[in-house]
Design an enzyme around this catalytic site. Sequence first.
Site, PDB file in Angstrom:
ATOM      1  N   ASP A  89       0.857  -1.179   0.000  1.00 51.33           N
ATOM      2  CA  ASP A  89       0.000   0.000   0.000  1.00 51.33           C
ATOM      3  C   ASP A  89       0.899   1.237   0.000  1.00 51.33           C
ATOM      4  O   ASP A  89       2.126   1.124   0.043  1.00 51.33           O
ATOM      5  CB  ASP A  89      -0.976  -0.025   1.175  1.00 51.33           C
ATOM      6  CG  ASP A  89      -0.266   0.183   2.501  1.00 51.33           C
ATOM      7  OD1 ASP A  89       0.972   0.278   2.508  1.00 51.33           O
ATOM      8  OD2 ASP A  89      -0.950   0.232   3.530  1.00 51.33           O
ATOM      9  N   ASP A 271      -8.290  -7.266  -0.041  1.00 51.12           N
ATOM     10  CA  ASP A 271      -7.395  -7.565   1.083  1.00 51.12           C
ATOM     11  C   ASP A 271      -8.127  -7.183   2.353  1.00 51.12           C
ATOM     12  O   ASP A 271      -8.969  -6.274   2.352  1.00 51.12           O
ATOM     13  CB  ASP A 271      -6.095  -6.752   1.013  1.00 51.12           C
ATOM     14  CG  ASP A 271      -6.289  -5.334   1.525  1.00 51.12           C
ATOM     15  OD1 ASP A 271      -6.843  -4.511   0.777  1.00 51.12           O
ATOM     16  OD2 ASP A 271      -5.914  -5.048   2.681  1.00 51.12           O
ATOM     17  N   CYS A 314      -7.004 -28.186  10.328  1.00 50.84           N
ATOM     18  CA  CYS A 314      -8.081 -29.187  10.295  1.00 50.84           C
ATOM     19  C   CYS A 314      -7.560 -30.584   9.971  1.00 50.84           C
ATOM     20  O   CYS A 314      -8.177 -31.573  10.347  1.00 50.84           O
ATOM     21  CB  CYS A 314      -9.150 -28.775   9.285  1.00 50.84           C
ATOM     22  SG  CYS A 314     -10.119 -27.358   9.837  1.00 50.84           S
ATOM     23  N   HIS A 340      -6.261 -21.625   9.381  1.00 54.47           N
ATOM     24  CA  HIS A 340      -7.580 -22.065   8.907  1.00 54.47           C
ATOM     25  C   HIS A 340      -8.301 -20.930   8.185  1.00 54.47           C
ATOM     26  O   HIS A 340      -8.848 -21.124   7.095  1.00 54.47           O
ATOM     27  CB  HIS A 340      -8.452 -22.589  10.049  1.00 54.47           C
ATOM     28  CG  HIS A 340      -9.853 -22.863   9.595  1.00 54.47           C
ATOM     29  ND1 HIS A 340     -10.214 -24.038   8.972  1.00 54.47           N
ATOM     30  CD2 HIS A 340     -10.960 -22.078   9.596  1.00 54.47           C
ATOM     31  CE1 HIS A 340     -11.492 -23.969   8.620  1.00 54.47           C
ATOM     32  NE2 HIS A 340     -11.968 -22.790   8.990  1.00 54.47           N
TER      33      HIS A 340
END
Lengths: 375, 375
Positions: A89, A271, A314, A340
């Site tokens: 940015d 984002d 997971c 995750h």
Amino acid sequence: MYRIIKQDGKAKRGELKTVHGTIQTPVFMNVGTAAAIKGAVSTQDLQTLKTQVQLSNTYHLHVRPGDQVVRQLGGLHKFMVWDKPILTDSGGFQVFSLASLRKIKEEGVYFQSHVDGRKIFMGPEESMRIQSNLASTIAMAFDECPSSKAPKEYVESSVERTTRWLERCKNELNRLNQLEDTINKKQLLFGINQGAIFDEIRIEHAKRIAEMDLDGYAVGGLAVGETHEEMYHILDATVEHLPINKPTYLMGVGTPFNILEAVDRGVDFFDCVYPTRNGRHGHLYTNNGKINLFNQKFELDDRPIEEGCQCPACQAYSRAYIRHLLKAKEMLGMRLCVMHNLYFYNTMMEEIREAIEQGNYKKYKTEKIRRMTQI
Amino acid sequence: MYRIIKQDGKAKRGELKTVHGTIQTPVFMNVGTAAAIKGAVSTQDLQTLKTQVQLSNTYHLHVRPGDQVVRQLGGLHKFMVWDKPILTDSGGFQVFSLASLRKIKEEGVYFQSHVDGRKIFMGPEESMRIQSNLASTIAMAFDECPSSKAPKEYVESSVERTTRWLERCKNELNRLNQLEDTINKKQLLFGINQGAIFDEIRIEHAKRIAEMDLDGYAVGGLAVGETHEEMYHILDATVEHLPINKPTYLMGVGTPFNILEAVDRGVDFFDCVYPTRNGRHGHLYTNNGKINLFNQKFELDDRPIEEGCQCPACQAYSRAYIRHLLKAKEMLGMRLCVMHNLYFYNTMMEEIREAIEQGNYKKYKTEKIRRMTQI
């Protein structure tokens, strides 16, 4: 460099070729503010999380370790050990949200570092030089992000200055890209549309910057306090005035729902800190809605966060174990949750791309939202 | 179950067969206090760090998430997803170091939880029941660890009680191992030698517990404030009175130097928080001595923490990058440092085992210490 592979309504399935590889869009860029993904996630981990683009913050890296340090170490790619695209940015947003005692002038912004209080000046040229030192794949133009509550007169004059700053950014980056010792001479520049919640200002500004033939166009100044309806309305009004044959980036957005809606309005870059920040607090995204692992009901739950999910968390650990880690303030808990959530976002983007390719986007979106809101 | 493969002076190269696999000794056990390695390191990471044994703390797990919870989830191995050996301490040390308002009686210790202030009682039977619920590979006997500054009379009576507690531990674990619904019916029991810095008490106690035919013997109550010379002296005096044909465990020790010296005195099990705690503070072990990554001189250092090191951190990232992460308080910095330090310890243990096998231990030890003290 950017081409549309398929359109489905306003939704675009595109790809952007860069010097660091091709980005398949719609894409979610994983936020690594200070050249690191929060939650102890490394660039090696990003490879297993389907990350295409890593996003770092110019302001943070300028303050620490310093863009000159990153430059001497070969640029952000070598520093972080990441060979895929990086977007930086411009520093503008952080200057306005983090720094104190700022003073905006035509030449740029005077402010104090949030780390050590040191006085810093940043204008369009400085932002481009810093981003050139960082050697990211895509540099963002230096802009002012006025509050969604700012009066119309202020927003008008702010946006006019942002346009003048954009011209200066373009000139400076052109110059830098031609220098012998610039690390990435093919650094791209995305301009940023502003105008708070005023349609006319947004549209007028979009038309102005569309003429400047930039590598991509962002819609900035959203997700800063306005309602979701206002955000969707601005997208409806604005995106069609940005060049369709260039990537469209909605900065700092957002929830899975926001992304699904914005894709449907022609956005292809996103984002947001939500997956990392929420992960660190035990808030996890699943296809059946968000769950909070601190909840007592997960104490003895030996299932993974989401059944069938292929993410590293997971694949190995149970809700009960991760809940225990979070409650015991073990960093590993945050790491597993962040992994995750990033995997969830990146997988959703895969699904979105596939749905657009199959001309199936509306149906996919409706079904996805239905499932995610059922609990 | 334990056999000596080779002796070199007093140094023992052994192996201990357990229901969760064979442990090659000398071994360093990686400390995962609350069923997690501090620094966001998972049990999957431990596989790549050459970890043989994971050590968790009975007191911490009893308090949170509760040993009944772990038991309902199938024991510590299933909970953490780790199929190799796990050693649990007895809780004794933490009761004496962490808990407040403790009261020691013949039946056990009354104290308050450091998490929520709840009143808890723990005696030999309770410790064994908790460890049986956790279903670790090796349970440690419940003991009192008197201060190295405690007067001789106190140490004498404390050690006598610890012997009586050991008998109760043995009886209770025998009983638990025969119950139908015990998760690990082959749980082993190590006794603990105490006696502060009094040779006669240590030796007398070692002889007493040696007669009890336990699965292994620990020397406890060291590395709690005495000098290194006092520690080595106690080992010189005590270890020869423990059964040579059983594993010898020096609890909570220590620096690489301590380990090298203790191996030379016949010790073959170790554990210590140094590699993880020091790693979290940017203090890194290398074969050329310890380095502190916060040091300014590493700002532009693009070399790995240690050239040639095969750990995940050194295989990818530079000192400069990891230093930046630590200074920016990014968890990833701690994770990379902890992984390096654990890998360093585990690799040193490999070298130690090989040196003993080759009858080369004294030479190896001297050379290793020389290299590590050169800077």
